[in-house]
Design a protein around this motif. Sequence first.
Motif, mmCIF file in Angstrom:
data_model
loop_
_atom_site.group_PDB
_atom_site.id
_atom_site.type_symbol
_atom_site.label_atom_id
_atom_site.label_comp_id
_atom_site.label_asym_id
_atom_site.label_seq_id
_atom_site.Cartn_x
_atom_site.Cartn_y
_atom_site.Cartn_z
ATOM 1 N N ARG A 29 0.839 -1.195 0.000
ATOM 2 C CA ARG A 29 0.000 0.000 0.000
ATOM 3 C C ARG A 29 0.874 1.246 0.000
ATOM 4 O O ARG A 29 1.863 1.326 0.735
ATOM 5 C CB ARG A 29 -0.919 0.007 1.224
ATOM 6 N N ASP A 31 0.047 4.112 1.148
ATOM 7 C CA ASP A 31 -0.053 4.728 2.475
ATOM 8 C C ASP A 31 0.995 4.152 3.421
ATOM 9 O O ASP A 31 1.632 4.889 4.190
ATOM 10 C CB ASP A 31 -1.444 4.495 3.065
ATOM 11 N N ALA A 32 1.168 2.833 3.370
ATOM 12 C CA ALA A 32 2.146 2.187 4.243
ATOM 13 C C ALA A 32 3.561 2.602 3.869
ATOM 14 O O ALA A 32 4.422 2.788 4.744
ATOM 15 C CB ALA A 32 1.996 0.670 4.156
ATOM 16 N N ALA A 34 4.428 5.480 2.527
ATOM 17 C CA ALA A 34 4.590 6.850 3.019
ATOM 18 C C ALA A 34 4.860 6.858 4.522
ATOM 19 O O ALA A 34 5.726 7.602 5.007
ATOM 20 C CB ALA A 34 3.343 7.669 2.693
ATOM 21 N N ASN A 35 4.135 6.020 5.266
ATOM 22 C CA ASN A 35 4.349 5.945 6.714
ATOM 23 C C ASN A 35 5.748 5.450 7.042
ATOM 24 O O ASN A 35 6.412 5.967 7.949
ATOM 25 C CB ASN A 35 3.304 5.027 7.352
ATOM 26 N N PRO A 40 4.486 12.592 3.821
ATOM 27 C CA PRO A 40 3.074 12.590 3.426
ATOM 28 C C PRO A 40 2.866 11.736 2.174
ATOM 29 O O PRO A 40 3.763 11.611 1.331
ATOM 30 C CB PRO A 40 2.779 14.067 3.132
ATOM 31 N N ARG A 41 1.683 11.162 2.048
ATOM 32 C CA ARG A 41 1.355 10.342 0.882
ATOM 33 C C ARG A 41 1.534 11.133 -0.415
ATOM 34 O O ARG A 41 1.976 10.586 -1.434
ATOM 35 C CB ARG A 41 -0.090 9.857 1.020
ATOM 36 N N LYS A 51 1.844 3.119 -8.177
ATOM 37 C CA LYS A 51 2.552 2.037 -7.492
ATOM 38 C C LYS A 51 3.423 1.244 -8.459
ATOM 39 O O LYS A 51 4.513 0.785 -8.097
ATOM 40 C CB LYS A 51 1.541 1.119 -6.790
#
Length: 205
Positions: A29, A31-32, A34-35, A40-41, A51
């Motif tokens: 993902r 989002d993952a 970016a984390n 930030p995404r 992706k």
Amino acid sequence: MPSIRDRNLQLILTAASEEFAHHGFAAARVDAIANRAGLPRANVFYYFRNKQQLHSAVLDLVMEPLLRAARSLAPEAQPQQALPRYFKAKAEVARRHPHATRVWLKEMLHGGRRLPDERSEALRQSARQNLACLAQWMEQGLIARTAPEHLLLFLWSTPLASFRFGEAPGSSARLKPTRASTQALANLFLRGVRPEIEAAKLIAI
């Protein structure tokens, strides 16, 4: 001192390598990623459209140095010097990019379906050159005669897979791409392809 762009790209590619290595392409993902990168995404999409492009960039971390390593296998070189250089270069790839190496191996095991066409062609061209080199060494009596394709598959997979899967959870090997372990692999291979050891003399298992 690296620029903000270079720093962000490094953070994103490192995070993406870990995410793809642990979860595969389909389950990974953004989002993952970016984390993991601590960004930030939106920053991820600033540098990579989607992706798929990010996955290709992770593969490039491994592909470019692997193509350079493959150039060690040149007809004018001597196997005793060229093969250890090749093993050493590939082991260095696994050391510098452990997670990206896992992503690369998974992609190759699935037939390289997500590789861009130009990358697939570069790999095919490299393989053709390596096969021609191995065949010439056999003709010159520098290495034992066998199927060049089988020999190349061993050369291609062993340095990467040995070190990466040796670090897998539950493995007792815990192999690290040190100078000694790389030389041990090269020596093992060289003993197996000595001209005096022909396939017909080997005991079938």
